[in-house]
Write a protein that holds these residues in place. Sequence first.
Motif, PDB file in Angstrom:
ATOM      1  N   GLY A  32       9.450  33.745 -11.721  1.00 44.96           N
ATOM      2  CA  GLY A  32       8.570  32.599 -11.875  1.00 44.96           C
ATOM      3  C   GLY A  32       7.601  32.767 -13.025  1.00 44.96           C
ATOM      4  O   GLY A  32       6.964  33.821 -13.149  1.00 44.96           O
ATOM      5  N   CYS A  33       7.535  31.767 -13.883  1.00 45.36           N
ATOM      6  CA  CYS A  33       6.547  31.761 -14.959  1.00 45.36           C
ATOM      7  C   CYS A  33       6.256  30.313 -15.337  1.00 45.36           C
ATOM      8  O   CYS A  33       7.191  29.527 -15.516  1.00 45.36           O
ATOM      9  CB  CYS A  33       7.051  32.537 -16.175  1.00 45.36           C
ATOM     10  N   PRO A  34       4.968  29.936 -15.437  1.00 46.29           N
ATOM     11  CA  PRO A  34       4.623  28.545 -15.747  1.00 46.29           C
ATOM     12  C   PRO A  34       4.611  28.251 -17.248  1.00 46.29           C
ATOM     13  O   PRO A  34       4.330  27.135 -17.654  1.00 46.29           O
ATOM     14  CB  PRO A  34       3.212  28.418 -15.163  1.00 46.29           C
ATOM     15  N   MET A  35       4.889  29.267 -18.069  1.00 49.57           N
ATOM     16  CA  MET A  35       4.817  29.065 -19.514  1.00 49.57           C
ATOM     17  C   MET A  35       6.220  28.877 -20.107  1.00 49.57           C
ATOM     18  O   MET A  35       7.223  29.175 -19.458  1.00 49.57           O
ATOM     19  CB  MET A  35       4.094  30.241 -20.163  1.00 49.57           C
ATOM     20  N   TYR A  36       6.259  28.395 -21.325  1.00 47.24           N
ATOM     21  CA  TYR A  36       7.535  28.149 -22.016  1.00 47.24           C
ATOM     22  C   TYR A  36       7.452  28.732 -23.419  1.00 47.24           C
ATOM     23  O   TYR A  36       7.497  27.997 -24.404  1.00 47.24           O
ATOM     24  CB  TYR A  36       7.819  26.637 -22.073  1.00 47.24           C
ATOM     25  N   CYS A  37       7.314  30.048 -23.514  1.00 43.05           N
ATOM     26  CA  CYS A  37       7.177  30.672 -24.827  1.00 43.05           C
ATOM     27  C   CYS A  37       8.472  30.485 -25.622  1.00 43.05           C
ATOM     28  O   CYS A  37       9.563  30.709 -25.078  1.00 43.05           O
ATOM     29  CB  CYS A  37       6.877  32.153 -24.684  1.00 43.05           C
ATOM     30  N   THR A  38       8.325  30.119 -26.879  1.00 46.83           N
ATOM     31  CA  THR A  38       9.517  29.820 -27.681  1.00 46.83           C
ATOM     32  C   THR A  38      10.371  31.062 -27.911  1.00 46.83           C
ATOM     33  O   THR A  38      11.556  30.949 -28.174  1.00 46.83           O
ATOM     34  CB  THR A  38       9.114  29.230 -29.046  1.00 46.83           C
ATOM     35  N   TRP A  39       9.771  32.262 -27.808  1.00 43.58           N
ATOM     36  CA  TRP A  39      10.506  33.500 -28.069  1.00 43.58           C
ATOM     37  C   TRP A  39      10.937  34.202 -26.782  1.00 43.58           C
ATOM     38  O   TRP A  39      11.404  35.338 -26.823  1.00 43.58           O
ATOM     39  CB  TRP A  39       9.621  34.454 -28.874  1.00 43.58           C
ATOM     40  N   CYS A  40      10.766  33.536 -25.629  1.00 41.72           N
ATOM     41  CA  CYS A  40      10.953  34.216 -24.342  1.00 41.72           C
ATOM     42  C   CYS A  40      12.308  34.948 -24.275  1.00 41.72           C
ATOM     43  O   CYS A  40      13.355  34.330 -24.415  1.00 41.72           O
ATOM     44  CB  CYS A  40      10.872  33.209 -23.204  1.00 41.72           C
ATOM     45  N   PRO A  41      12.281  36.277 -24.060  1.00 38.73           N
ATOM     46  CA  PRO A  41      13.542  37.009 -23.979  1.00 38.73           C
ATOM     47  C   PRO A  41      14.221  36.856 -22.624  1.00 38.73           C
ATOM     48  O   PRO A  41      15.380  37.227 -22.469  1.00 38.73           O
ATOM     49  CB  PRO A  41      13.123  38.478 -24.204  1.00 38.73           C
ATOM     50  N   ASN A  42      13.516  36.306 -21.631  1.00 34.02           N
ATOM     51  CA  ASN A  42      14.058  36.187 -20.274  1.00 34.02           C
ATOM     52  C   ASN A  42      13.797  34.805 -19.687  1.00 34.02           C
ATOM     53  O   ASN A  42      13.081  34.675 -18.687  1.00 34.02           O
ATOM     54  CB  ASN A  42      13.422  37.241 -19.354  1.00 34.02           C
ATOM     55  N   LEU A  45      13.777  34.084 -15.936  1.00 30.41           N
ATOM     56  CA  LEU A  45      12.662  34.514 -15.096  1.00 30.41           C
ATOM     57  C   LEU A  45      11.717  33.368 -14.741  1.00 30.41           C
ATOM     58  O   LEU A  45      10.995  33.434 -13.762  1.00 30.41           O
ATOM     59  CB  LEU A  45      11.841  35.580 -15.838  1.00 30.41           C
ATOM     60  N   ARG A  46      11.730  32.312 -15.569  1.00 34.43           N
ATOM     61  CA  ARG A  46      10.769  31.224 -15.340  1.00 34.43           C
ATOM     62  C   ARG A  46      10.961  30.576 -13.981  1.00 34.43           C
ATOM     63  O   ARG A  46      10.017  30.128 -13.350  1.00 34.43           O
ATOM     64  CB  ARG A  46      10.937  30.150 -16.415  1.00 34.43           C
ATOM     65  N   ASN A  47      12.206  30.479 -13.527  1.00 34.22           N
ATOM     66  CA  ASN A  47      12.478  29.822 -12.245  1.00 34.22           C
ATOM     67  C   ASN A  47      12.092  30.761 -11.096  1.00 34.22           C
ATOM     68  O   ASN A  47      12.610  31.869 -11.010  1.00 34.22           O
ATOM     69  CB  ASN A  47      13.969  29.480 -12.169  1.00 34.22           C
ATOM     70  N   GLY A  95       6.039  40.134 -14.176  1.00 37.25           N
ATOM     71  CA  GLY A  95       6.871  38.930 -14.081  1.00 37.25           C
ATOM     72  C   GLY A  95       7.783  38.828 -15.278  1.00 37.25           C
ATOM     73  O   GLY A  95       8.147  39.858 -15.858  1.00 37.25           O
ATOM     74  N   GLY A  96       7.994  37.610 -15.729  1.00 36.16           N
ATOM     75  CA  GLY A  96       7.327  36.319 -15.560  1.00 36.16           C
ATOM     76  C   GLY A  96       5.811  36.425 -15.383  1.00 36.16           C
ATOM     77  O   GLY A  96       5.161  37.212 -16.035  1.00 36.16           O
ATOM     78  N   GLU A  97       5.303  35.575 -14.510  1.00 36.12           N
ATOM     79  CA  GLU A  97       3.896  35.614 -14.145  1.00 36.12           C
ATOM     80  C   GLU A  97       3.819  35.992 -12.674  1.00 36.12           C
ATOM     81  O   GLU A  97       4.070  35.157 -11.796  1.00 36.12           O
ATOM     82  CB  GLU A  97       3.231  34.256 -14.418  1.00 36.12           C
ATOM     83  N   THR A 123      -0.315  40.214 -16.350  1.00 39.83           N
ATOM     84  CA  THR A 123      -0.485  38.752 -16.246  1.00 39.83           C
ATOM     85  C   THR A 123      -0.524  38.085 -17.610  1.00 39.83           C
ATOM     86  O   THR A 123      -0.918  38.703 -18.610  1.00 39.83           O
ATOM     87  CB  THR A 123      -1.780  38.413 -15.468  1.00 39.83           C
ATOM     88  N   THR A 124      -0.119  36.798 -17.599  1.00 44.51           N
ATOM     89  CA  THR A 124      -0.285  35.955 -18.787  1.00 44.51           C
ATOM     90  C   THR A 124      -1.681  35.339 -18.775  1.00 44.51           C
ATOM     91  O   THR A 124      -2.121  34.780 -19.760  1.00 44.51           O
ATOM     92  CB  THR A 124       0.717  34.783 -18.763  1.00 44.51           C
ATOM     93  N   GLY A 125      -2.339  35.394 -17.605  1.00 47.16           N
ATOM     94  CA  GLY A 125      -3.651  34.768 -17.444  1.00 47.16           C
ATOM     95  C   GLY A 125      -3.564  33.287 -17.141  1.00 47.16           C
ATOM     96  O   GLY A 125      -4.575  32.653 -16.829  1.00 47.16           O
ATOM     97  N   VAL A 146      -2.377  38.404 -24.241  1.00 52.67           N
ATOM     98  CA  VAL A 146      -2.943  37.253 -24.959  1.00 52.67           C
ATOM     99  C   VAL A 146      -1.952  36.863 -26.054  1.00 52.67           C
ATOM    100  O   VAL A 146      -1.446  37.720 -26.783  1.00 52.67           O
ATOM    101  CB  VAL A 146      -4.309  37.618 -25.574  1.00 52.67           C
ATOM    102  N   LYS A 147      -1.680  35.547 -26.175  1.00 51.31           N
ATOM    103  CA  LYS A 147      -0.618  35.135 -27.104  1.00 51.31           C
ATOM    104  C   LYS A 147      -1.126  34.413 -28.356  1.00 51.31           C
ATOM    105  O   LYS A 147      -0.566  34.557 -29.421  1.00 51.31           O
ATOM    106  CB  LYS A 147       0.386  34.260 -26.355  1.00 51.31           C
ATOM    107  N   HIS A 148      -2.179  33.618 -28.190  1.00 51.54           N
ATOM    108  CA  HIS A 148      -2.766  32.970 -29.378  1.00 51.54           C
ATOM    109  C   HIS A 148      -4.202  32.566 -29.092  1.00 51.54           C
ATOM    110  O   HIS A 148      -4.555  32.292 -27.953  1.00 51.54           O
ATOM    111  CB  HIS A 148      -1.944  31.764 -29.837  1.00 51.54           C
TER     112      HIS A 148
HETATM  113  S1  SF4 Z   1       8.267  35.261 -19.072  1.00 52.83           S
HETATM  114 FE1  SF4 Z   1       6.788  35.911 -20.631  1.00 52.83          FE
HETATM  115  S2  SF4 Z   1       7.693  35.317 -22.605  1.00 52.83           S
HETATM  116 FE2  SF4 Z   1       8.820  34.211 -20.965  1.00 52.83          FE
HETATM  117  S3  SF4 Z   1       7.802  32.210 -20.815  1.00 52.83           S
HETATM  118 FE3  SF4 Z   1       6.812  33.582 -19.337  1.00 52.83          FE
HETATM  119  S4  SF4 Z   1       5.053  34.482 -20.427  1.00 52.83           S
HETATM  120 FE4  SF4 Z   1       6.423  33.593 -21.950  1.00 52.83          FE
END
Ligand code: SF4
Length: 255
Positions: A32-42, A45-47, A95-97, A123-125, A146-148
């Motif tokens: 699970g992760c609530p973010m959508y990083c453009t470079w996400c290697p996984n 994991l978001r689901n 995670g993910g988060e 954490t992504t925070g 921290v990403k940006h």
């Molecule tokens: S798992 Fe990490 S890289 Fe992928 S969307 Fe979430 S925070 Fe971003």
Amino acid sequence: MTTEVVSACIRDIQKHRFQDGSGTQTVVHLKGCPMYCTWCPNPELRNPGVRLVWDPVRARHFEDGRIYSVQEVLELCLGNPDSSEKIAKGVMLTGGEAMMQHSFVYELLSRLKERGMHTAVETTGYVIESQFTKLLPLIDHLIFYVKHYERETHRKITGVYNDLIIENLRNALSSPSEVEVRLTLIPGLNDRPEDVEGFSSLFQHIGVKQAQLPPFITQAAPSGRHNAPDNASPLSEVELTAYQDAFQSHHLDCS
Ligand code: SF4
């Protein structure tokens, strides 16, 4: 609720030995992760649920994730006291988060602290403030990515604004938890000279005095999808040293 009924979807649970030989740390990879990083290697994991994923290398589907109760994970973390395994000393949730499955994380961390275990969370925070604040007292070591620094760019590259993240980082820094800030420099996204100034200014503003610069991971996900910027590759040692020096010149201790 009891530790039997609170559950979470977990991708993997691994054991690592502490380098000083004093015991083991269990690393729990929550989905699970609530973010959508453009470079996400996984991106899988978001689901936050169990999903069927295609593995192009083995040419077959596999189940990504498994549901565990708090009790099950607790037993895995504590280990078998009768075995010859080194003493279990700590647990890291990632995670993910990890905090996205906050009820599970709260229960698990509470039980671990009752047993005197060291707790670490990555954490992504990007976590609802009230949930983040509730979990903080249960975390000995918080690793905060921290990403940006700039909110519009943050939204562009991760899908979310950074206001909540900055607020949670500010709260964490004034808590008793040991906070380790990590900044992954991603070629083309946050590694320009002016970005060093932007990050330094944000960190000074909220009281971050030290940050780690972990390497940018470029491996592709099992699905074969990978959205890293074109020609992105990890920084060389020389480049990394140059960034460390640049941050040092802005009074930020970096390693
Ligand atoms: S798992 Fe990490 S890289 Fe992928 S969307 Fe979430 S925070 Fe971003």
